[in-house]
Design a protein around this motif. Structure first.
Motif, PDB file in Angstrom:
ATOM      1  N   PHE A   5       0.840  -1.196   0.000  1.00  0.00           N
ATOM      2  CA  PHE A   5       0.000   0.000   0.000  1.00  0.00           C
ATOM      3  C   PHE A   5       0.873   1.243   0.000  1.00  0.00           C
ATOM      4  O   PHE A   5       1.773   1.383   0.817  1.00  0.00           O
ATOM      5  N   VAL A   6       0.604   2.104  -0.973  1.00  0.00           N
ATOM      6  CA  VAL A   6       1.347   3.347  -1.114  1.00  0.00           C
ATOM      7  C   VAL A   6       0.333   4.454  -0.859  1.00  0.00           C
ATOM      8  O   VAL A   6      -0.598   4.635  -1.646  1.00  0.00           O
ATOM      9  N   ASN A   7       0.479   5.139   0.280  1.00  0.00           N
ATOM     10  CA  ASN A   7      -0.489   6.174   0.640  1.00  0.00           C
ATOM     11  C   ASN A   7      -1.902   5.575   0.639  1.00  0.00           C
ATOM     12  O   ASN A   7      -2.851   6.184   0.158  1.00  0.00           O
ATOM     13  N   ASP A   8      -2.006   4.344   1.138  1.00  0.00           N
ATOM     14  CA  ASP A   8      -3.265   3.589   1.235  1.00  0.00           C
ATOM     15  C   ASP A   8      -3.860   3.190  -0.124  1.00  0.00           C
ATOM     16  O   ASP A   8      -5.012   2.826  -0.219  1.00  0.00           O
ATOM     17  N   LYS A   9      -3.049   3.278  -1.188  1.00  0.00           N
ATOM     18  CA  LYS A   9      -3.496   2.822  -2.518  1.00  0.00           C
ATOM     19  C   LYS A   9      -2.718   1.562  -2.884  1.00  0.00           C
ATOM     20  O   LYS A   9      -1.529   1.465  -2.593  1.00  0.00           O
ATOM     21  N   PRO A  10      -3.393   0.583  -3.536  1.00  0.00           N
ATOM     22  CA  PRO A  10      -2.716  -0.691  -3.765  1.00  0.00           C
ATOM     23  C   PRO A  10      -1.758  -0.712  -4.952  1.00  0.00           C
ATOM     24  O   PRO A  10      -2.084  -0.243  -6.035  1.00  0.00           O
ATOM     25  N   LEU A  11      -0.593  -1.265  -4.687  1.00  0.00           N
ATOM     26  CA  LEU A  11       0.382  -1.549  -5.739  1.00  0.00           C
ATOM     27  C   LEU A  11       0.624  -3.051  -5.656  1.00  0.00           C
ATOM     28  O   LEU A  11       1.138  -3.552  -4.656  1.00  0.00           O
ATOM     29  N   PHE A  12       0.206  -3.770  -6.685  1.00  0.00           N
ATOM     30  CA  PHE A  12       0.362  -5.226  -6.689  1.00  0.00           C
ATOM     31  C   PHE A  12       1.655  -5.605  -7.401  1.00  0.00           C
ATOM     32  O   PHE A  12       1.881  -5.169  -8.528  1.00  0.00           O
ATOM     33  N   LEU A  13       2.481  -6.386  -6.718  1.00  0.00           N
ATOM     34  CA  LEU A  13       3.690  -6.913  -7.362  1.00  0.00           C
ATOM     35  C   LEU A  13       3.315  -8.312  -7.830  1.00  0.00           C
ATOM     36  O   LEU A  13       3.055  -9.185  -7.014  1.00  0.00           O
ATOM     37  N   THR A  14       3.265  -8.526  -9.130  1.00  0.00           N
ATOM     38  CA  THR A  14       2.687  -9.773  -9.614  1.00  0.00           C
ATOM     39  C   THR A  14       3.415 -10.382 -10.799  1.00  0.00           C
ATOM     40  O   THR A  14       4.081  -9.667 -11.551  1.00  0.00           O
ATOM     41  N   ASN A  15       3.274 -11.710 -10.940  1.00  0.00           N
ATOM     42  CA  ASN A  15       3.814 -12.375 -12.130  1.00  0.00           C
ATOM     43  C   ASN A  15       2.673 -12.839 -13.031  1.00  0.00           C
ATOM     44  O   ASN A  15       2.856 -13.641 -13.927  1.00  0.00           O
ATOM     45  N   GLU A  16       1.476 -12.341 -12.745  1.00  0.00           N
ATOM     46  CA  GLU A  16       0.322 -12.664 -13.596  1.00  0.00           C
ATOM     47  C   GLU A  16      -0.388 -11.372 -13.951  1.00  0.00           C
ATOM     48  O   GLU A  16      -0.564 -10.511 -13.111  1.00  0.00           O
ATOM     49  N   SER A  30      10.975  -1.594 -17.161  1.00  0.00           N
ATOM     50  CA  SER A  30      10.861  -0.318 -17.879  1.00  0.00           C
ATOM     51  C   SER A  30      10.287   0.809 -17.018  1.00  0.00           C
ATOM     52  O   SER A  30       9.879   1.839 -17.525  1.00  0.00           O
ATOM     53  N   ILE A  31      10.237   0.586 -15.691  1.00  0.00           N
ATOM     54  CA  ILE A  31       9.654   1.630 -14.830  1.00  0.00           C
ATOM     55  C   ILE A  31      10.638   2.026 -13.731  1.00  0.00           C
ATOM     56  O   ILE A  31      11.376   1.195 -13.220  1.00  0.00           O
ATOM     57  N   ASP A  32      10.630   3.303 -13.410  1.00  0.00           N
ATOM     58  CA  ASP A  32      11.403   3.778 -12.269  1.00  0.00           C
ATOM     59  C   ASP A  32      10.470   3.654 -11.055  1.00  0.00           C
ATOM     60  O   ASP A  32       9.505   4.413 -10.922  1.00  0.00           O
ATOM     61  N   ILE A  33      10.735   2.667 -10.187  1.00  0.00           N
ATOM     62  CA  ILE A  33       9.848   2.390  -9.050  1.00  0.00           C
ATOM     63  C   ILE A  33       9.652   3.634  -8.183  1.00  0.00           C
ATOM     64  O   ILE A  33       8.551   3.934  -7.746  1.00  0.00           O
ATOM     65  N   LYS A  34      10.730   4.352  -7.958  1.00  0.00           N
ATOM     66  CA  LYS A  34      10.653   5.554  -7.109  1.00  0.00           C
ATOM     67  C   LYS A  34       9.647   6.553  -7.689  1.00  0.00           C
ATOM     68  O   LYS A  34       8.828   7.112  -6.978  1.00  0.00           O
ATOM     69  N   GLN A  35       9.710   6.753  -9.023  1.00  0.00           N
ATOM     70  CA  GLN A  35       8.791   7.690  -9.687  1.00  0.00           C
ATOM     71  C   GLN A  35       7.348   7.223  -9.572  1.00  0.00           C
ATOM     72  O   GLN A  35       6.434   8.009  -9.374  1.00  0.00           O
ATOM     73  N   LEU A  36       7.158   5.909  -9.681  1.00  0.00           N
ATOM     74  CA  LEU A  36       5.818   5.326  -9.564  1.00  0.00           C
ATOM     75  C   LEU A  36       5.247   5.620  -8.170  1.00  0.00           C
ATOM     76  O   LEU A  36       4.094   6.020  -8.017  1.00  0.00           O
ATOM     77  N   ILE A  37       6.090   5.442  -7.145  1.00  0.00           N
ATOM     78  CA  ILE A  37       5.663   5.689  -5.761  1.00  0.00           C
ATOM     79  C   ILE A  37       5.323   7.176  -5.556  1.00  0.00           C
ATOM     80  O   ILE A  37       4.307   7.506  -4.953  1.00  0.00           O
ATOM     81  N   VAL A  38       6.150   8.043  -6.114  1.00  0.00           N
ATOM     82  CA  VAL A  38       5.898   9.488  -6.004  1.00  0.00           C
ATOM     83  C   VAL A  38       4.543   9.822  -6.628  1.00  0.00           C
ATOM     84  O   VAL A  38       3.725  10.543  -6.054  1.00  0.00           O
ATOM     85  N   LYS A  39       4.269   9.237  -7.811  1.00  0.00           N
ATOM     86  CA  LYS A  39       2.996   9.527  -8.499  1.00  0.00           C
ATOM     87  C   LYS A  39       1.805   9.009  -7.691  1.00  0.00           C
ATOM     88  O   LYS A  39       0.751   9.626  -7.677  1.00  0.00           O
ATOM     89  N   SER A 138      10.085  12.894   6.678  1.00  0.00           N
ATOM     90  CA  SER A 138      11.138  13.889   6.413  1.00  0.00           C
ATOM     91  C   SER A 138      11.553  13.872   4.938  1.00  0.00           C
ATOM     92  O   SER A 138      12.737  13.890   4.612  1.00  0.00           O
ATOM     93  N   GLY A 139      10.558  13.780   4.072  1.00  0.00           N
ATOM     94  CA  GLY A 139      10.845  13.838   2.632  1.00  0.00           C
ATOM     95  C   GLY A 139      11.354  12.546   2.020  1.00  0.00           C
ATOM     96  O   GLY A 139      11.594  12.475   0.819  1.00  0.00           O
ATOM     97  N   ASN A 140      11.556  11.516   2.855  1.00  0.00           N
ATOM     98  CA  ASN A 140      12.068  10.246   2.318  1.00  0.00           C
ATOM     99  C   ASN A 140      11.001   9.162   2.344  1.00  0.00           C
ATOM    100  O   ASN A 140      10.231   9.070   3.297  1.00  0.00           O
ATOM    101  N   TYR A 141      11.003   8.335   1.292  1.00  0.00           N
ATOM    102  CA  TYR A 141      10.063   7.219   1.237  1.00  0.00           C
ATOM    103  C   TYR A 141      10.687   5.987   1.881  1.00  0.00           C
ATOM    104  O   TYR A 141      11.875   5.729   1.708  1.00  0.00           O
ATOM    105  N   LYS A 142       9.880   5.254   2.619  1.00  0.00           N
ATOM    106  CA  LYS A 142      10.366   4.020   3.247  1.00  0.00           C
ATOM    107  C   LYS A 142       9.328   2.928   3.071  1.00  0.00           C
ATOM    108  O   LYS A 142       8.124   3.210   3.051  1.00  0.00           O
ATOM    109  N   LEU A 143       9.811   1.703   2.983  1.00  0.00           N
ATOM    110  CA  LEU A 143       8.915   0.550   2.882  1.00  0.00           C
ATOM    111  C   LEU A 143       8.839  -0.098   4.255  1.00  0.00           C
ATOM    112  O   LEU A 143       9.853  -0.544   4.789  1.00  0.00           O
ATOM    113  N   LYS A 144       7.639  -0.119   4.830  1.00  0.00           N
ATOM    114  CA  LYS A 144       7.501  -0.767   6.137  1.00  0.00           C
ATOM    115  C   LYS A 144       6.957  -2.175   5.924  1.00  0.00           C
ATOM    116  O   LYS A 144       5.908  -2.352   5.301  1.00  0.00           O
TER     117      LYS A 144
END
Length: 200
Positions: A5-16, A30-39, A138-144
């Motif tokens: 969950f990114v800002n309570d929105k779902p991001l599914f990591l999937t092989n299907e 082909s994606i910059d994960i950091k940019q995806l999270i920012v968006k 503090s301006g930084n993204y973290k994965l909990k």
């Protein structure tokens, strides 16, 4: 599949790839994960799939891009079958917190429950799923990554919130009130209750 969950929105990591059309699909290579999270934080993307044939590889890549916080938490039942909730930042949540050096994750979960709510006499009854969410501090993204445990407590005092953690109140919630409480909770907390229903 991992559900992050990114800002309570779902991001599914999937092989299907499913045929759902309202999800945006991104390829890991082909994606910059950091940019995806920012968006997602900017509400430009509401929900997304991140695809790679090996979903463990996606998680590995995500962990390499943003720092990981490991946490332990408790879904605690009392003798009456009520569940222990904390109220913080305008939402209902479950007690949890980061690991300390040399601590087993189960010890972290029990310590955090006790520190955040004053509830002790805890027994871990089973390990629940892990939940994943990205937060910004503090301006930084973290994965909990939170490891959850089902616990039972014989505590019969009055629970109290840990002020320095911003906990406004602590309450034992009766199963009949659960759906109302979960309406004002986080998506990863709702997941735990879906799992509980399946296993009860």
């Amino acid at each position: 599949m991992y559900k992050v969950f990114v800002n309570d929105k779902p991001l599914f990591l999937t092989n299907e790839i499913s045929k759902e059309t309202n999800f945006q699909i991104f390829l890991l290579e082909s994606i910059d994960i950091k940019q995806l999270i920012v968006k997602m934080f900017q509400n430009k993307i509401q929900k997304a799939y991140l695809y790679h044939p090996d979903e463990k590889q996606i998680m590995k890549t995500l962990k390499s891009k943003i720092p990981v916080n490991k946490a332990g938490g408790g879904l605690v039942y009392n003798k009456k079958g009520e569940v222990l909730f904390i109220f913080r930042g305008g939402k209902w949540d479950l007690p949890k917190g980061g690991t300390e050096k040399g601590e087993e994750i189960e010890e972290t979960a029990m310590r955090e429950v006790e520190e955040e709510t004053g509830v002790n006499k805890l027994t871990v009854t089973k390990k629940l799923q892990k939940t994943y969410h990205v937060f910004k501090r503090s301006g930084n993204y973290k994965l909990k990554i939170t490891h959850w445990f089902e616990m039972h407590s014989d505590f019969d005092g009055i629970p109290f919130g840990q002020i320095e953690e911003g906990i406004e109140k602590v309450a034992w919630i009766h199963p009949n009130e659960m759906s109302e409480i979960l309406k004002n909770s986080y998506e990863n907390i709702k997941l735990l209750f879906e799992e509980e229903k399946l296993t009860k």
